[in-house]
Design an enzyme around this catalytic site. Structure first.
Site, short mmCIF file in Angstrom:
data_model
loop_
_atom_site.label_atom_id
_atom_site.label_comp_id
_atom_site.label_asym_id
_atom_site.label_seq_id
_atom_site.Cartn_x
_atom_site.Cartn_y
_atom_site.Cartn_z
N CYS A 1 41.53 39.44 41.16
CA CYS A 1 40.46 40.04 40.36
C CYS A 1 40.28 39.27 39.05
O CYS A 1 41.26 38.80 38.46
CB CYS A 1 40.82 41.48 40.04
SG CYS A 1 41.02 42.54 41.48
N CYS B 1 45.75 50.77 38.52
CA CYS B 1 44.49 50.14 38.95
C CYS B 1 44.66 49.50 40.33
O CYS B 1 43.82 49.69 41.22
CB CYS B 1 44.06 49.11 37.90
SG CYS B 1 42.46 48.37 38.25
N CYS B 2 45.77 48.76 40.53
CA CYS B 2 46.01 48.15 41.84
C CYS B 2 46.21 49.22 42.91
O CYS B 2 45.78 49.03 44.05
CB CYS B 2 47.24 47.24 41.79
SG CYS B 2 46.95 45.61 41.08
N CYS C 1 50.44 42.86 43.59
CA CYS C 1 49.58 44.02 43.35
C CYS C 1 50.09 45.27 44.04
O CYS C 1 49.63 46.36 43.77
CB CYS C 1 48.17 43.72 43.83
SG CYS C 1 48.09 43.30 45.57
N CYS D 1 42.47 39.89 35.83
CA CYS D 1 43.92 39.69 35.94
C CYS D 1 44.28 38.30 36.47
O CYS D 1 45.38 38.09 36.98
CB CYS D 1 44.52 40.75 36.86
SG CYS D 1 44.18 42.43 36.30
#
Ligand code: SF4
Length: 250
Positions: free
Chosen positions: A208, A127-128, A234, A211
């Site tokens: 985010c 995702c990062c 990240c 997280c």
């Protein structure tokens, strides 16, 4: 006979340049570091990257004093708190910053790897990568150097943070590396800077919303990021970015 010396590649040149800058001016005050970078060391080839998080007002205020037209990149991951987006707009107005660049993930890549927006719950690294690392590489690719607001106190992993760091063929500059929480608080107070409203709820490092958690007293400021996971960064400050820049932007 002496062996013929191999010419330095661009990453080696950046490492040599960063070490020389660290030795000659890494001790300067943050605003002096920004002034030299903007007017001399990287004139016309410098940007800043800001998360508009807990301490971001300090670096952005200094930038506004040096050159409010300096490009400032904000990675809009699509997963920010609404408060952060509002805070970004308020600080841009407060400081009359003139070149905010909002960088988003690639739509095709998102559609491929995170079509329903839940990748963060299954694979935070992936995702990062799609929401931060690739956009970050795109954001800084046009520049030779960029400013960040990172500090040594934020986490054990940052305790030896240099002011000037090579990242592939480019240089990342952390003017506030040596500053403490007290230094930041004093600067915020002296200049009456607006604070991200999430700080009042214990969010001392803000990323985010899926997280990021509030931090307990005495914990690292970044302990609320990816809490309960081994992950601490990240990737935009790690080798993934270096690889992306080396591969994609030269
Ligand atoms: S911090 Fe979380 S939501 Fe944001 S890009 Fe990384 S994994 Fe995704």
């Amino acid at each position: 006979m002496l062996a013929k010396q191999r010419p330095l590649d661009q990453a080696e040149e950046a490492a040599t340049e960063a070490a020389a800058l660290e030795a000659s001016q890494g001790y300067l005050e943050p605003i002096e570091i920004i002034e030299r970078a903007a007017a001399h060391d990287f004139a016309g080839a410098l940007a800043a990257v800001s998360s508009f998080g807990a301490d971001s007002a300090v670096l952005l205020h200094m930038i506004s004093k040096v050159d409010p037209s300096l490009p400032v990149a904000f990675l809009d991951t699509g997963k920010h708190f609404g408060e952060t987006l509002d805070y970004r707009d308020a600080l841009v107005a407060d400081f009359a910053l003139r070149d905010i660049r909002i960088i988003s993930p690639e739509e095709n890549a998102l559609a491929r790897v995170d079509p329903d927006g839940t990748l963060h719950a299954r694979d935070t690294n992936a995702c990062c990568d799609v929401r931060k690392v690739e956009p970050m590489a795109r954001a800084v690719a046009p520049f030779r150097a960029w400013l960040t607001g990172r500090k040594r106190f934020q986490a054990a992993t940052r305790k030896n943070l240099a002011v000037y760091e090579p990242v592939g063929p480019r240089i990342r500059i952390n003017p506030l590396a040596r500053w403490t929480t007290a230094d930041l608080a004093e600067y915020m107070r002296r200049h009456a800077l607006r604070q991200n409203p999430l700080v009042a709820y214990g969010y001392l490092s803000i990323g985010c919303f899926p997280c990021t958690q509030p931090v307990k007293p005495g914990e690292d400021a970044r302990s609320g990021r990816w809490a309960g996971q081994a992950k601490t960064e990240c990737g935009i400050h790690l080798s993934g970015l270096e690889q992306s820049l080396t591969d994609a932007s030269l």
